[in-house]
Design an enzyme around this catalytic site. Structure first.
Site, PDB file in Angstrom:
ATOM      1  N   HIS A   1      -8.771 -12.499   3.934  1.00 28.33           N
ATOM      2  CA  HIS A   1      -9.052 -11.935   5.169  1.00 28.33           C
ATOM      3  C   HIS A   1     -10.308 -12.394   5.710  1.00 28.33           C
ATOM      4  O   HIS A   1     -11.436 -12.174   5.274  1.00 28.33           O
ATOM      5  CB  HIS A   1      -9.276 -10.424   4.771  1.00 28.33           C
ATOM      6  CG  HIS A   1      -9.350  -9.716   6.039  1.00 28.33           C
ATOM      7  ND1 HIS A   1      -8.614  -8.514   6.256  1.00 28.33           N
ATOM      8  CD2 HIS A   1     -10.143  -9.610   7.058  1.00 28.33           C
ATOM      9  CE1 HIS A   1      -8.978  -7.919   7.482  1.00 28.33           C
ATOM     10  NE2 HIS A   1      -9.743  -8.690   7.814  1.00 28.33           N
TER      11      HIS A   1
ATOM     12  N   HIS B   1     -11.951 -13.738   9.776  1.00 31.41           N
ATOM     13  CA  HIS B   1     -11.831 -13.752  11.354  1.00 31.41           C
ATOM     14  C   HIS B   1     -12.432 -15.266  11.792  1.00 31.41           C
ATOM     15  O   HIS B   1     -13.588 -15.208  12.067  1.00 31.41           O
ATOM     16  CB  HIS B   1     -12.638 -12.875  11.963  1.00 31.41           C
ATOM     17  CG  HIS B   1     -11.863 -11.660  11.713  1.00 31.41           C
ATOM     18  ND1 HIS B   1     -11.090 -10.807  12.647  1.00 31.41           N
ATOM     19  CD2 HIS B   1     -11.761 -10.793  10.638  1.00 31.41           C
ATOM     20  CE1 HIS B   1     -10.373  -9.928  12.172  1.00 31.41           C
ATOM     21  NE2 HIS B   1     -11.042  -9.627  10.894  1.00 31.41           N
TER      22      HIS B   1
ATOM     23  N   GLN C   1      -7.127  -7.018  18.341  1.00 31.19           N
ATOM     24  CA  GLN C   1      -8.448  -6.397  17.925  1.00 31.19           C
ATOM     25  C   GLN C   1      -8.370  -5.176  18.908  1.00 31.19           C
ATOM     26  O   GLN C   1      -9.332  -4.197  18.346  1.00 31.19           O
ATOM     27  CB  GLN C   1      -9.307  -7.357  18.450  1.00 31.19           C
ATOM     28  CG  GLN C   1     -10.922  -6.882  18.207  1.00 31.19           C
ATOM     29  CD  GLN C   1     -11.439  -6.623  16.807  1.00 31.19           C
ATOM     30  OE1 GLN C   1     -11.637  -7.710  16.194  1.00 31.19           O
ATOM     31  NE2 GLN C   1     -11.633  -5.291  16.455  1.00 31.19           N
TER      32      GLN C   1
ATOM     33  N   HIS D   1      -5.021  -4.167   9.893  1.00 28.54           N
ATOM     34  CA  HIS D   1      -6.420  -3.540   9.658  1.00 28.54           C
ATOM     35  C   HIS D   1      -6.076  -1.917   9.632  1.00 28.54           C
ATOM     36  O   HIS D   1      -5.741  -1.410  10.859  1.00 28.54           O
ATOM     37  CB  HIS D   1      -7.237  -3.736  10.674  1.00 28.54           C
ATOM     38  CG  HIS D   1      -7.908  -5.148  10.628  1.00 28.54           C
ATOM     39  ND1 HIS D   1      -7.175  -6.280  10.573  1.00 28.54           N
ATOM     40  CD2 HIS D   1      -9.250  -5.643  10.643  1.00 28.54           C
ATOM     41  CE1 HIS D   1      -8.094  -7.402  10.599  1.00 28.54           C
ATOM     42  NE2 HIS D   1      -9.404  -6.761  10.572  1.00 28.54           N
TER      43      HIS D   1
ATOM     44  N   GLU E   1      -9.781   1.451   9.126  1.00 32.42           N
ATOM     45  CA  GLU E   1     -11.363   0.803   8.647  1.00 32.42           C
ATOM     46  C   GLU E   1     -12.123   1.784   9.418  1.00 32.42           C
ATOM     47  O   GLU E   1     -12.765   1.639  10.581  1.00 32.42           O
ATOM     48  CB  GLU E   1     -11.425  -0.582   9.224  1.00 32.42           C
ATOM     49  CG  GLU E   1     -12.782  -1.105   8.856  1.00 32.42           C
ATOM     50  CD  GLU E   1     -12.916  -2.521   9.376  1.00 32.42           C
ATOM     51  OE1 GLU E   1     -11.880  -2.903  10.291  1.00 32.42           O
ATOM     52  OE2 GLU E   1     -14.051  -3.017   9.069  1.00 32.42           O
TER      53      GLU E   1
ATOM     54  N   ASP F   1     -14.050 -11.399   5.162  1.00 33.61           N
ATOM     55  CA  ASP F   1     -13.843 -10.794   6.322  1.00 33.61           C
ATOM     56  C   ASP F   1     -14.611 -11.513   7.614  1.00 33.61           C
ATOM     57  O   ASP F   1     -14.029 -12.242   8.487  1.00 33.61           O
ATOM     58  CB  ASP F   1     -14.217  -9.169   6.308  1.00 33.61           C
ATOM     59  CG  ASP F   1     -13.730  -8.297   7.410  1.00 33.61           C
ATOM     60  OD1 ASP F   1     -13.075  -9.200   8.573  1.00 33.61           O
ATOM     61  OD2 ASP F   1     -13.997  -7.241   7.717  1.00 33.61           O
TER      62      ASP F   1
HETATM   63 ZN   LIG Z   1     -10.928  -7.897   9.727  1.00 36.98          ZN
END
Ligand SMILES: [Zn+2]
Length: 436
Positions: free
Chosen positions: A75, A77, A170, A228, A231, A327
């Protein structure tokens, strides 16, 4: 070789391009093997034996070092890495300020910007023994620049690192009229995985609908799912149960991953216990991101302050597949980090209180073979005759020692090629000169 064969001894051919001599193999459910030789031909492992009598064009004497399958970044980005401070620093340290900063930064994205940063990061990760990566690409921006760039990067690096790209909305898929179409367009362009962010949709209903829509798209395009999910520290954020319900109804089970699930740590135990029973029925995968979860969560707490990491130990104890991701690396959400999965496992040991011997070993699995399961890449992962020769060499006694020291791999071998080698730093002690 399987975990059931503690004394590996297999051959396909007697000719090798590369032989690794006297390395100790990690046997996940057992420990470490006695020193073994590994023969490699045309990028494939063709022999594993206590003593290969043939010679090869190239040989490395590992002198008892550990041979591990490569680390896996499950995971990250890559579209936002290496942008910390652009256009401003995240002063509150919250996830939501990070999303606002990224919204501004992504106005200036272009293909070269994303590709250059992603390539730099992948190279850094490969040097640290990571040869499989799942990256999210933000698809809630006109032009799908991040996605286009990461798909190009995925195809360009495939000879040395395997990359999967998640189409990740996102800003949510119902927050802007274009976002739903952008998500589907991303799959048509070739994204490997469908993503989502139900807890960030405008309402609970939108969140539930987004999960259903993600499952429908995954089935239509035959893709994996990585959401996701929850979170946030809000104990009322309950989209994991929706993901579980859809996984049960569609039978997609192990093709589905719930990332973060930090709210799971805040659920009351009666609800969490019920949910755990459902999870065991689904075989869905979990990804926790200990470095980022401990940093971003708990920000609205005074004291006691929550750790904000999902119930990793309990999931593991219940036989549910959990892996760890980094992440963020130097981006609006986390300005630190080098992309090292041993840093991630090390933080996981601490923040999930996984300090027992078996628990430390389990954390190692969360950055190696568990993550291969999450990425659905088990067929090309692992040190077995007939599989691609992608592996790393660590100057460590065992997995515990590797996590303790967070050591850089001595060698990184991808598809039979030595793509990185590190000589340990040497520190000279001058204390004797001063009579210490
Ligand atoms: Zn993430």
């Amino acid at each position: 070789m399987t975990s059931q064969s503690p004394i590996p001894h297999q051959f396909i051919t007697s000719q090798y391009d590369l032989i690794l001599r006297r390395g100790k193999l990690i046997l996940f459910d057992i420990g470490e093997s006695e020193p073994l030789d590994i023969g490699i031909k045309d990028g494939i492992i063709t022999a594993i034996s206590p003593n290969l009598s043939e010679s090869a064009h190239q040989e490395l004497d590992l002198a008892g070092k550990l041979i591990s399958p490569p680390f896996i970044e499950s995971h990250i980005h890559l579209d936002s890495v290496l942008t910390a401070g652009e256009p401003r620093w995240n002063q509150s340290g919250t996830l939501f300020e990070g999303i606002e900063i990224w919204r501004d930064r992504k106005l200036t994205l272009n293909l070269d910007d994303v590709k250059n940063r992603a390539l730099r990061m992948l190279q850094e990760q490969a040097k640290q023994g990571i040869l499989f990566v799942r990256t999210h690409a933000d698809v809630s921006a006109a032009g799908l620049i991040a996605l286009q760039a990461l798909l190009e990067v995925r195809d360009r690096v495939r000879d040395w690192i395997s990359v999967q790209v998640v189409a990740f909305p996102q800003d949510g898929i119902y927050s802007h009229p274009d976002n739903l179409n952008l998500l589907e367009q991303a799959l048509e362009m070739g994204a490997d995985v469908v993503g989502g962010i139900p807890h960030y949709e405008l309402t609970r209903e939108d969140g539930v609908n987004s999960v259903k829509h993600i499952f429908a798209l995954a089935q239509k395009y035959h893709r994996l799912i990585d959401i996701h999910c929850d979170e946030i520290d809000d104990d009322q954020s309950r989209f994991l149960e929706v993901v579980v319900a859809e996984a049960i109804k569609t039978g997609m089970g192990n093709k589905v991953t719930a990332s973060h699930t930090t709210a799971f740590a805040s659920y009351n135990n009666a609800y969490a216990y019920k949910l755990m029973g459902f999870l065991k029925r689904t075989q869905i995968n979990f990804i926790a991101n200990p470095l980022i979860n401990i940093t971003l969560q708990g920000r609205t707490d005074t004291y006691p302050k929550r750790r904000g990491v999902t119930r990793v130990k309990e999931l593991w104890q219940n036989g549910i597949n959990v892996s760890f991701g980094h992440d963020c690396v130097q981006d609006p959400w986390y300005s630190l980090g080098t992309g090292n999965m041993l840093d991630v496992a090390h933080m996981g040991v601490h923040v999930c209180q996984m300090t027992g011997r078996d628990e430390v070993n389990a954390c190692y699995e969360m950055v190696t073979r568990n993550a291969a399961k999450t990425l659905d890449m088990e067929d090309k992962y692992g040190i077995e005759v007939g599989k691609p020769a992608s592996l790393i060499v660590l100057a460590a006694r065992d997995r515990y020692d590797a996590i303790r020291t967070r050591i850089q791999p001595s060698y990184v071998i991808s598809q039979g090629k030595i793509i990185a080698a590190t000589t340990p730093a040497e520190t000279k002690w001058y204390g004797e000169d001063y009579g210490f």
